[in-house]
Scaffold this motif. Structure first.
Motif, PDB file in Angstrom:
ATOM      1  N   UNK A  24      50.858  34.090  35.809  1.00 60.29           N
ATOM      2  CA  UNK A  24      50.176  34.718  36.946  1.00 60.29           C
ATOM      3  C   UNK A  24      49.145  33.782  37.539  1.00 60.29           C
ATOM      4  N   UNK A  25      48.970  33.882  38.855  1.00 60.66           N
ATOM      5  CA  UNK A  25      47.951  33.106  39.536  1.00 60.66           C
ATOM      6  C   UNK A  25      46.814  33.981  40.029  1.00 60.66           C
ATOM      7  N   UNK A  26      47.025  35.289  40.015  1.00 63.96           N
ATOM      8  CA  UNK A  26      45.992  36.227  40.448  1.00 63.96           C
ATOM      9  C   UNK A  26      44.941  36.352  39.350  1.00 63.96           C
ATOM     10  N   UNK A  27      43.673  36.249  39.708  1.00 64.92           N
ATOM     11  CA  UNK A  27      42.601  36.259  38.717  1.00 64.92           C
ATOM     12  C   UNK A  27      42.487  37.599  38.004  1.00 64.92           C
ATOM     13  N   UNK A  28      42.741  38.683  38.695  1.00 63.92           N
ATOM     14  CA  UNK A  28      42.639  40.002  38.054  1.00 63.92           C
ATOM     15  C   UNK A  28      43.772  40.183  37.041  1.00 63.92           C
ATOM     16  N   UNK A  29      44.982  39.747  37.401  1.00 61.93           N
ATOM     17  CA  UNK A  29      46.096  39.841  36.454  1.00 61.93           C
ATOM     18  C   UNK A  29      45.862  38.941  35.242  1.00 61.93           C
ATOM     19  N   UNK A  35      42.299  35.654  45.543  1.00 63.29           N
ATOM     20  CA  UNK A  35      42.171  35.694  44.086  1.00 63.29           C
ATOM     21  C   UNK A  35      43.050  34.667  43.383  1.00 63.29           C
ATOM     22  N   UNK A  36      43.637  33.733  44.128  1.00 62.93           N
ATOM     23  CA  UNK A  36      44.510  32.730  43.531  1.00 62.93           C
ATOM     24  C   UNK A  36      43.667  31.718  42.762  1.00 62.93           C
ATOM     25  N   UNK A  37      43.921  31.585  41.449  1.00 58.59           N
ATOM     26  CA  UNK A  37      43.105  30.701  40.630  1.00 58.59           C
ATOM     27  C   UNK A  37      43.432  29.232  40.862  1.00 58.59           C
ATOM     28  N   UNK A  38      44.580  28.946  41.474  1.00 58.24           N
ATOM     29  CA  UNK A  38      44.928  27.552  41.734  1.00 58.24           C
ATOM     30  C   UNK A  38      44.156  26.975  42.921  1.00 58.24           C
ATOM     31  N   UNK A  39      43.608  27.826  43.761  1.00 61.61           N
ATOM     32  CA  UNK A  39      42.809  27.330  44.890  1.00 61.61           C
ATOM     33  C   UNK A  39      41.449  26.830  44.428  1.00 61.61           C
TER      34      UNK A  39
END
Length: 101
Positions: free
Chosen positions: A26-31, A91-95
């Motif tokens: 997952x890339x979403x921080x909440x997930x 919320x993308x953690x890769x950004x």
């Protein structure tokens, strides 16, 4: 009728694998945060199952510490997520390759 300890271990292993899969894919921080919580709860199931199996409360005490640790982790994680949204707009953690002051 008691449930054998193997079932608890299988449940815990399954939950941990689902959480690990969520963290790795997952890339979403909440997930990502939810997946870490799932892995911590899998560890709690193991601790409580072994505590019940051996008849002492040591595992339950460690589970309480883990629950406190999970609560602190959520508080810090929500703070990081708010900074992500404020600075990057999603919320993308890769950004967030450069999280500086």
């Amino acid at each position: 009728m008691t449930v054998p300890i193997e079932f608890y271990l299988l449940l815990s292993a399954g939950m941990f694998c689902i959480g690990l899969f969520g963290v790795l894919t997952r890339r979403n921080a909440i997930m990502f945060l939810i997946s870490v919580e799932l892995m911590l709860n899998a560890a709690n199931i193991n601790l409580i199952a072994f505590s019940f199996f051996y008849g002492n409360v040591t595992g339950q005490v460690f589970a309480l510490f883990t629950i406190g640790l999970a609560a602190a982790e959520v508080a810090i994680g929500i703070g990081i997520i708010l900074v992500l949204v404020r600075n990057y707009g999603d919320l993308d953690v890769e950004n967030a390759t450069t999280m500086r002051w």
